[in-house]
Design a protein around this motif. Structure first.
Motif, PDB file in Angstrom:
ATOM      1  N   GLY A 126       0.805  -1.222   0.000  1.00  0.00           N
ATOM      2  CA  GLY A 126       0.000   0.000   0.000  1.00  0.00           C
ATOM      3  C   GLY A 126       0.831   1.262   0.000  1.00  0.00           C
ATOM      4  N   ASP A 127       2.132   1.146   0.369  1.00  0.00           N
ATOM      5  CA  ASP A 127       3.007   2.322   0.356  1.00  0.00           C
ATOM      6  C   ASP A 127       3.205   2.819  -1.086  1.00  0.00           C
ATOM      7  OD1 ASP A 127       3.377   2.179   3.039  1.00  0.00           O
ATOM      8  OD2 ASP A 127       5.507   1.606   2.973  1.00  0.00           O
ATOM      9  N   SER A 128       3.305   4.139  -1.218  1.00  0.00           N
ATOM     10  CA  SER A 128       3.711   4.712  -2.498  1.00  0.00           C
ATOM     11  C   SER A 128       5.230   4.816  -2.524  1.00  0.00           C
ATOM     12  CB  SER A 128       3.125   6.117  -2.666  1.00  0.00           C
ATOM     13  OG  SER A 128       1.750   6.011  -2.919  1.00  0.00           O
ATOM     14  N   VAL A 129       5.824   4.378  -3.617  1.00  0.00           N
ATOM     15  CA  VAL A 129       7.268   4.537  -3.770  1.00  0.00           C
ATOM     16  C   VAL A 129       7.528   5.427  -4.982  1.00  0.00           C
ATOM     17  CG1 VAL A 129       7.900   2.376  -2.647  1.00  0.00           C
ATOM     18  CG2 VAL A 129       7.417   2.387  -5.103  1.00  0.00           C
ATOM     19  N   THR A 130       8.667   6.133  -4.944  1.00  0.00           N
ATOM     20  CA  THR A 130       9.011   7.067  -6.010  1.00  0.00           C
ATOM     21  C   THR A 130      10.347   6.658  -6.612  1.00  0.00           C
ATOM     22  OG1 THR A 130       7.881   8.799  -4.786  1.00  0.00           O
ATOM     23  CG2 THR A 130       9.364   9.517  -6.551  1.00  0.00           C
ATOM     24  N   ALA A 131      10.402   6.662  -7.917  1.00  0.00           N
ATOM     25  CA  ALA A 131      11.633   6.258  -8.598  1.00  0.00           C
ATOM     26  C   ALA A 131      12.824   7.055  -8.083  1.00  0.00           C
ATOM     27  CB  ALA A 131      11.493   6.460 -10.108  1.00  0.00           C
ATOM     28  N   GLY A 132      13.899   6.352  -7.719  1.00  0.00           N
ATOM     29  CA  GLY A 132      15.123   7.007  -7.278  1.00  0.00           C
ATOM     30  C   GLY A 132      15.120   7.446  -5.829  1.00  0.00           C
ATOM     31  N   GLU A 133      13.988   7.207  -5.124  1.00  0.00           N
ATOM     32  CA  GLU A 133      13.953   7.602  -3.707  1.00  0.00           C
ATOM     33  C   GLU A 133      14.015   6.380  -2.803  1.00  0.00           C
ATOM     34  OE1 GLU A 133      10.865  10.326  -2.701  1.00  0.00           O
ATOM     35  OE2 GLU A 133      11.552  11.817  -4.163  1.00  0.00           O
ATOM     36  N   GLU A 188      20.882  -3.957   5.539  1.00  0.00           N
ATOM     37  CA  GLU A 188      22.044  -3.893   6.420  1.00  0.00           C
ATOM     38  C   GLU A 188      22.894  -5.134   6.236  1.00  0.00           C
ATOM     39  OE1 GLU A 188      22.380  -2.270  10.222  1.00  0.00           O
ATOM     40  OE2 GLU A 188      20.251  -1.783  10.359  1.00  0.00           O
ATOM     41  N   SER A 189      24.203  -4.901   6.132  1.00  0.00           N
ATOM     42  CA  SER A 189      25.138  -6.017   6.101  1.00  0.00           C
ATOM     43  C   SER A 189      26.043  -5.892   7.318  1.00  0.00           C
ATOM     44  CB  SER A 189      25.958  -5.987   4.813  1.00  0.00           C
ATOM     45  OG  SER A 189      26.740  -4.823   4.778  1.00  0.00           O
ATOM     46  N   THR A 190      26.973  -6.835   7.444  1.00  0.00           N
ATOM     47  CA  THR A 190      27.856  -6.810   8.604  1.00  0.00           C
ATOM     48  C   THR A 190      28.520  -5.449   8.753  1.00  0.00           C
ATOM     49  OG1 THR A 190      28.275  -9.158   8.322  1.00  0.00           O
ATOM     50  CG2 THR A 190      29.849  -7.938   9.653  1.00  0.00           C
ATOM     51  N   LYS A 191      28.948  -4.896   7.622  1.00  0.00           N
ATOM     52  CA  LYS A 191      29.781  -3.707   7.679  1.00  0.00           C
ATOM     53  C   LYS A 191      29.046  -2.404   7.394  1.00  0.00           C
ATOM     54  CE  LYS A 191      33.815  -4.884   8.957  1.00  0.00           C
ATOM     55  NZ  LYS A 191      34.232  -4.334  10.239  1.00  0.00           N
ATOM     56  N   SER A 192      27.843  -2.458   6.815  1.00  0.00           N
ATOM     57  CA  SER A 192      27.260  -1.180   6.390  1.00  0.00           C
ATOM     58  C   SER A 192      25.741  -1.241   6.353  1.00  0.00           C
ATOM     59  CB  SER A 192      27.785  -0.811   4.995  1.00  0.00           C
ATOM     60  OG  SER A 192      27.325  -1.763   4.057  1.00  0.00           O
ATOM     61  N   VAL A 193      25.154  -0.065   6.250  1.00  0.00           N
ATOM     62  CA  VAL A 193      23.722   0.034   6.023  1.00  0.00           C
ATOM     63  C   VAL A 193      23.534   0.836   4.747  1.00  0.00           C
ATOM     64  CG1 VAL A 193      23.594   1.995   7.626  1.00  0.00           C
ATOM     65  CG2 VAL A 193      21.514   0.832   6.926  1.00  0.00           C
ATOM     66  N   SER A 194      22.659   0.342   3.865  1.00  0.00           N
ATOM     67  CA  SER A 194      22.436   0.991   2.583  1.00  0.00           C
ATOM     68  C   SER A 194      20.952   1.235   2.390  1.00  0.00           C
ATOM     69  CB  SER A 194      22.919   0.104   1.436  1.00  0.00           C
ATOM     70  OG  SER A 194      24.261  -0.221   1.608  1.00  0.00           O
ATOM     71  N   ASP A 195      20.633   2.355   1.745  1.00  0.00           N
ATOM     72  CA  ASP A 195      19.248   2.613   1.384  1.00  0.00           C
ATOM     73  C   ASP A 195      18.844   1.716   0.235  1.00  0.00           C
ATOM     74  OD1 ASP A 195      18.268   4.638   3.119  1.00  0.00           O
ATOM     75  OD2 ASP A 195      19.608   6.071   2.157  1.00  0.00           O
ATOM     76  N   LEU A 196      17.578   1.315   0.263  1.00  0.00           N
ATOM     77  CA  LEU A 196      16.981   0.610  -0.876  1.00  0.00           C
ATOM     78  C   LEU A 196      16.217   1.655  -1.686  1.00  0.00           C
ATOM     79  CD1 LEU A 196      15.925  -1.916  -2.407  1.00  0.00           C
ATOM     80  CD2 LEU A 196      14.125  -2.064  -0.656  1.00  0.00           C
ATOM     81  N   TYR A 197      16.565   1.768  -2.977  1.00  0.00           N
ATOM     82  CA  TYR A 197      15.897   2.742  -3.834  1.00  0.00           C
ATOM     83  C   TYR A 197      14.917   2.010  -4.739  1.00  0.00           C
ATOM     84  CZ  TYR A 197      19.659   5.800  -2.347  1.00  0.00           C
ATOM     85  OH  TYR A 197      20.518   6.544  -1.586  1.00  0.00           O
ATOM     86  N   SER A 198      13.773   2.628  -4.966  1.00  0.00           N
ATOM     87  CA  SER A 198      12.839   2.037  -5.909  1.00  0.00           C
ATOM     88  C   SER A 198      13.236   2.461  -7.323  1.00  0.00           C
ATOM     89  CB  SER A 198      11.416   2.498  -5.608  1.00  0.00           C
ATOM     90  OG  SER A 198      10.543   1.915  -6.558  1.00  0.00           O
ATOM     91  N   PRO A 199      13.282   1.515  -8.263  1.00  0.00           N
ATOM     92  CA  PRO A 199      13.648   1.879  -9.626  1.00  0.00           C
ATOM     93  C   PRO A 199      12.502   2.553 -10.386  1.00  0.00           C
ATOM     94  CG  PRO A 199      13.270  -0.487  -9.476  1.00  0.00           C
ATOM     95  CD  PRO A 199      13.116   0.067  -8.088  1.00  0.00           C
ATOM     96  N   VAL A 200      11.277   2.429  -9.862  1.00  0.00           N
ATOM     97  CA  VAL A 200      10.102   3.013 -10.528  1.00  0.00           C
ATOM     98  C   VAL A 200       9.206   3.656  -9.478  1.00  0.00           C
ATOM     99  CG1 VAL A 200      10.091   1.318 -12.412  1.00  0.00           C
ATOM    100  CG2 VAL A 200       8.790   0.865 -10.300  1.00  0.00           C
ATOM    101  N   SER A 201       8.197   4.411  -9.948  1.00  0.00           N
ATOM    102  CA  SER A 201       7.187   4.954  -9.042  1.00  0.00           C
ATOM    103  C   SER A 201       5.946   4.075  -9.097  1.00  0.00           C
ATOM    104  CB  SER A 201       6.816   6.384  -9.452  1.00  0.00           C
ATOM    105  OG  SER A 201       7.963   7.207  -9.396  1.00  0.00           O
ATOM    106  N   GLY A 202       5.231   4.001  -7.978  1.00  0.00           N
ATOM    107  CA  GLY A 202       4.016   3.204  -7.971  1.00  0.00           C
ATOM    108  C   GLY A 202       3.588   2.844  -6.571  1.00  0.00           C
TER     109      GLY A 202
END
Lengths: 372, 126
Positions: B49-56, B62-76
């Motif tokens: 139900g969440d809206s996602v925006t391309a590139g946001e 999270e991995s052992t060494k780092s945390v990374s954002d997950l970006y949506s490749p599309v909007s929807g």
């Protein structure tokens, strides 16, 4: 000016193994070869092989080498028996920790200091300066050694197949010269993983020969090459401090809960004595913060610098190291917290993980202790 | 040689997206991204139900060494999140293009610069 990272004598070996490399304290070092969790578990269950050639070796020789180290460091090194090693620290005059060290007594008049790569120059400069009034010579041996570690419960069996040295007689924190796979080595029973294991100091020209021999001899025992990533989670589980995280120039050994390394009863003065005496009194009477362990109830990972909070969101401390613990199956951290919140089981403690207050249990260190 | 499946398209943030079926496509991260992260130990996904925006950013890895954002490749709008990968984040490492998929999205808009498999392979080799 940027300087290209230094490469160890085993650089080509790491690349052939497909290692993911990382810049660590000016060195290009293996971070992991495959899964860091698998590497971690191999060290706990079988054995792991590490290139630690970035560590900085400094040799101190001469009739007054021991006395020079008694003055330069906080430990009582002149009392160390030949063939034994000691965990110790070097402090500034104000008591701040410049580095934590392992010192090996190689002979009556010969010691080897092993410093962290990032601090090796600082330690070399300080020891050289502090040894001036003594009949002792300080030598930069950083390029003189490669350091290969074999760690894990299978490491004695692996090493025994390659050496005639008396490994059974080699106690924890002892070292003896010997031959491993035809290579002259200082064989030390030391490590930074919480497991039994050995650290082998050899000439860089012999590093690859030794690495390959250990790889072959270790294969039937489940030995795998291991990178710095699992070294960090192994030492964290074992509650061992890492310079730049749990130890800094802003902290004394007493602040870090490691006051036992400071030997006030040794003869003569030493750099930092006065400040450390005050720090010892304060730590006993009115400790500001204490180093504790934190175990997550959730799954998000605390990272160095994240704030520790009490009920209501009051900041009571800061995470110094954090990682997912492969052995516990949960995120763990070390943190300095206000003394009032340092007791194991203190309720309401949380870590602010990017705005979300995740509940954490305060525990005594270490998180993991091997069965002997 | 490319291990990036031909039938997928790719973002420069190292997400992949499948061809849409009835307007809904599957999103994950590439094996190149998973290798760079190391062992993934925690995944936070957008909710259904969440809206996602391309590139946001729409989640975290999270991995052992780092945390990374997950970006949506599309909007929807998110139609499904992969609960298997939430309970076993190592799927991102072991099967990034299959069982390690992250969420499904009903596409409302997509950027013009999504890459083909060959273009993405060239992008990560460059």
């Amino acid at each position: 000016m940027t300087t290209a990272p230094r490469r160890t004598a085993l650089d080509a070996v790491h690349r052939a193994l497909g290692a993911t490399m990382t810049d660590f304290a000016g060195w290009d070092m293996p971070l992991r070869y495959g899964s860091e969790r698998d590497e971690h578990n191999a060290v706990r269950r079988t054995a792991g092989l590490f290139d630690l050639s970035h560590m900085g070796e400094i040799t101190v020789t001469g009739p007054q080498a021991g006395e020079a180290l008694d003055f330069a460091l906080v430990g009582h090194l002149s009392a160390l028996a030949v063939g034994r090693a000691r965990y110790t620290m070097i402090c500034a005059a104000d008591g701040g920790i410049l580095d934590d060290l392992i010192v090996y007594r190689l002979g009556e008049a010969e010691f080897m200091i092993v410093a962290n790569a990032a601090n090796a120059q600082v330690v070399l400069d300080a020891v050289t300066d502090r040894a001036k009034g003594f009949d002792a010579e300080v030598r930069d041996d950083r390029d003189g050694y490669s350091l290969i570690a074999v760690q894990g419960p299978q490491s004695p069996a692996i090493l025994k197949s390659l050496t005639d040295a008396d490994l059974d007689g080699l106690k924890y924190y002892a070292g003896l010269p010997g031959t491993v796979a035809g290579v002259s080595a200082l064989i030390a029973r030391t490590g930074y993983t919480g497991e039994d294991g050995f650290e082998l100091f050899v000439s860089p020209a012999d590093a690859e020969t030794l690495w390959q021999a250990l790889t072959e001899a270790g294969a039937p025992h489940g030995l795998v090459p291991c990178g710095l990533s699992c070294r960090d989670t192994l030492r964290l589980e074992a509650g061992m401090p890492l310079y730049g995280h749990e130890l800094t120039t802003a902290l004394t050994p007493f602040d870090a809960g490691l006051g036992r390394v400071v030997k006030f009863d040794k003869p003569g003065d030493f750099v930092g004595r006065e400040a450390l005496e005050r720090a010892a009194e304060q730590a006993a009477a009115n400790p500001p913060r204490k180093l504790v362990g934190l175990v997550a109830q959730g799954r998000r990972i605390p990272r160095a610098g994240y704030q520790v909070t009490a009920e209501g969101g009051t900041v009571i401390g800061e995470v110094t190291s954090g990682a997912p613990s492969p052995t516990l199956g949960k995120p763990i951290a070390m943190a300095y917290v206000d003394a009032a919140y340092a007791a194991p089981g203190t309720p309401g403690v949380a870590v602010d993980i990017r705005g979300s207050h995740e509940p954490y249990e305060v525990v005594a260190l270490p998180f993991y202790k091997r069965q002997r | 040689m490319s291990i990036n499946p031909q039938e997928l398209r790719y973002s420069k943030e190292h997400e992949w997206i499948s061809a849409a079926e009835a307007g809904v496509a599957t999103v994950g991260i590439t094996s190149h991204a998973a290798d760079a992260l190391g062992d993934v130990v925690f995944v936070q996904l957008p909710e259904v139900g969440d809206s996602v925006t391309a590139g946001e950013s729409c989640g975290e890895l999270e991995s052992t060494k780092s945390v990374s954002d997950l970006y949506s490749p599309v909007s929807g709008e998110v139609t499904e999140a992969n609960e298997d990968v939430v309970s076993d984040p190592s799927l991102v490492n072991t099967a990034p293009f299959e069982g390690g998929w992250l969420f499904k999205v009903r596409i409302t808009d997509e950027p013009a610069d999504l890459l083909s498999a060959d273009e993405y392979t060239a992008f990560i080799s460059g």
